[in-house]
Design a protein around this motif. Structure first.
Motif, PDB file in Angstrom:
ATOM      1  N   ALA A 201       0.849  -1.188   0.000  1.00 50.06           N
ATOM      2  CA  ALA A 201       0.000   0.000   0.000  1.00 50.06           C
ATOM      3  C   ALA A 201       0.886   1.241   0.000  1.00 50.06           C
ATOM      4  O   ALA A 201       1.862   1.318   0.756  1.00 50.06           O
ATOM      5  CB  ALA A 201      -0.908  -0.003   1.223  1.00 50.06           C
ATOM      6  N   VAL A 210       1.135  -5.260   2.582  1.00 49.49           N
ATOM      7  CA  VAL A 210      -0.262  -5.582   2.867  1.00 49.49           C
ATOM      8  C   VAL A 210      -0.347  -6.984   3.450  1.00 49.49           C
ATOM      9  O   VAL A 210       0.092  -7.953   2.833  1.00 49.49           O
ATOM     10  CB  VAL A 210      -1.122  -5.481   1.589  1.00 49.49           C
ATOM     11  CG1 VAL A 210      -2.559  -5.862   1.893  1.00 49.49           C
ATOM     12  CG2 VAL A 210      -1.060  -4.074   1.023  1.00 49.49           C
ATOM     13  N   ALA A 222      -4.490  -0.225   4.126  1.00 46.78           N
ATOM     14  CA  ALA A 222      -5.010  -1.368   3.381  1.00 46.78           C
ATOM     15  C   ALA A 222      -4.605  -2.651   4.073  1.00 46.78           C
ATOM     16  O   ALA A 222      -3.538  -2.726   4.707  1.00 46.78           O
ATOM     17  CB  ALA A 222      -4.479  -1.352   1.949  1.00 46.78           C
ATOM     18  N   MET A 241      -9.327  -1.417   1.162  1.00 50.42           N
ATOM     19  CA  MET A 241      -8.699  -0.107   1.289  1.00 50.42           C
ATOM     20  C   MET A 241      -9.732   0.874   1.835  1.00 50.42           C
ATOM     21  O   MET A 241     -10.874   0.893   1.365  1.00 50.42           O
ATOM     22  CB  MET A 241      -8.186   0.384  -0.072  1.00 50.42           C
ATOM     23  CG  MET A 241      -7.146  -0.525  -0.702  1.00 50.42           C
ATOM     24  SD  MET A 241      -6.881  -0.210  -2.475  1.00 50.42           S
ATOM     25  CE  MET A 241      -6.272   1.472  -2.464  1.00 50.42           C
ATOM     26  N   CYS A 255      -2.385   0.366  -4.158  1.00 47.11           N
ATOM     27  CA  CYS A 255      -1.768  -0.906  -3.787  1.00 47.11           C
ATOM     28  C   CYS A 255      -1.082  -1.464  -5.021  1.00 47.11           C
ATOM     29  O   CYS A 255      -1.718  -1.685  -6.057  1.00 47.11           O
ATOM     30  CB  CYS A 255      -2.803  -1.888  -3.255  1.00 47.11           C
ATOM     31  SG  CYS A 255      -3.199  -1.635  -1.519  1.00 47.11           S
TER      32      CYS A 255
END
Length: 383
Positions: A201, A210, A222, A241, A255
């Motif tokens: 992210a 993530v 996220a 998100m 992302c």
């Protein structure tokens, strides 16, 4: 007597002819893009302002007040900075009857390019009573970023439709591509979000790996969140998100996938699902070549980018998007791809799932992009 009869007949004939009234098309609302302030080179600032005006003209919803008129409006030499008061700007250009004011600055960059620059703007719709300016911030890592940044800026204004490029991402669904889409492997690592890693992210300078979590992420973060299963369904992990209003209206949240090694001269296809209660989904596929960093070592350098047309909230439903990717550059070999799941414009939660990228056949087309130019070359024998 004869003459009077002729005159009377002429009057009667003229009165029977239907009256044709020329009706003009309704005037389009006007956009006032003030000359940008900032420490970037004057020519580069002018180029960015011209790009914004041109994109509004291309969309056709609004009419841009031309650059000469805007420059004359501030001819006293005072820079229109971010600190400028809307009421002062309105007085400067009120005679042109603008509906929307845009002003701000371009900082950084090089003497001839937007590479490394940042655009900071304020956008104010004068048609909305009591409206406050919206802040827009876009960072430009290289010249190819300008086109996408300008499109995102333009789309912050009410009524502007999605930017589409059918020549770049049109799906050519012939028998060969259908067969390859069915049989070829998914090149994206963790595209179903069944585990951690492989995605990062990005918010401004912050870059976070993530990972799975039990709850939805905090604002502007996220994670991989498992949705509760419905009847006869298995638990479904998705990429979640959450955007605050500040992030949504400025930099947005992205992302980025791990790199995908690709073959030259091949066409690829991306498919993904998304569900949004507010943020606009805007997916990019970025292509990279191998360059050098400041220390002379090998480094990933972006040289290609395409986008899936953006789309807003989905009314509680999952939507599926599919687009073709034709990686190319006039001077560099595109060696790898990354998928950039980007959300912006409105706050809220957006979920992503089933991200798939596959080889589907030979390169189909090469979109022309004035922002992608061949680099300067040295004459033979010159080092």
């Amino acid at each position: 007597m004869v003459r009077s009869t002729v005159v009377l007949l002429a009057i009667l004939l003229l009165s029977s002819v239907p009256t044709v009234v020329a009706t003009a098309e309704p005037a389009k609302p006007r956009i006032a893009v003030f000359p940008l302030a900032g420490d970037a080179a004057a020519d580069v600032r002018e180029k960015v302002g011209f790009s914004i005006r041109s994109k509004f003209a291309t969309d056709g919803t609004y009419e841009s007040i031309d650059g000469v008129t805007m420059a004359e409006a501030v001819a006293d030499g005072a820079a229109v900075t971010l600190a400028a008061r809307p009421e002062d700007l309105r007085r400067l250009i009120d005679h042109e009857k603008p509906a929307v004011l845009i002003w701000g600055e371009l900082v950084g960059g090089t003497p001839t390019s937007v590479a490394g620059a940042t655009i900071r703007l304020k956008v104010l719709d004068l048609r909305q009573a009591g409206a406050q300016p919206t802040d827009v911030v876009k960072k430009l890592a290289d010249p190819t970023d300008l086109r996408f940044a300008v499109e995102e800026i333009v789309q912050t204004v009410a009524g502007v439709g999605p930017i589409r490029r059918p020549n770049e991402n049109e799906v050519i669904d012939d028998e060969t591509s259908k067969a390859l889409w069915t049989t070829n492997p998914n090149l994206i690592a963790n595209g179903d979000f069944s585990g951690g890693g492989e995605w990062h992210a990005i918010l401004e300078a912050r870059k976070d790996r993530v990972e799975p979590a039990k709850a939805l992420p905090a604002a502007d973060r996220a994670n991989i969140h498992t949705l509760a299963p419905g009847k006869d369904e298995k638990p479904n992990p998705v990429l979640a998100m959450v955007l605050s209003r500040n992030a949504a209206e400025s930099t947005g949240l992205a992302c980025l996938s791990s790199p995908i090694a690709i073959k030259p001269g091949r066409r690829y296809r991306i498919s993904f699902r998304y569900k949004s209660d507010g943020p606009t989904a805007h997916v990019f596929v970025k292509g990279y070549t191998t360059g050098e960093d400041l220390k002379g070592g090998k480094a990933e350098r972006e040289c290609f980018r395409t986008q899936v047309p953006p789309a807003g909230p989905t009314d509680g439903q999952w939507r599926t998007a599919v687009a073709d990717i034709n990686p190319h550059h006039p001077a560099f070999a595109v060696e790898s791809l990354r998928v950039d799941l980007y959300a912006y414009l409105s706050p809220g939660t957006i979920l992503w799932d089933d991200v798939v990228v596959k080889d589907v056949g030979p390169l189909a087309s090469k979109g022309k992009d004035d922002a992608i130019e061949k680099p300067p070359t040295r004459p033979t024998g010159v080092k």
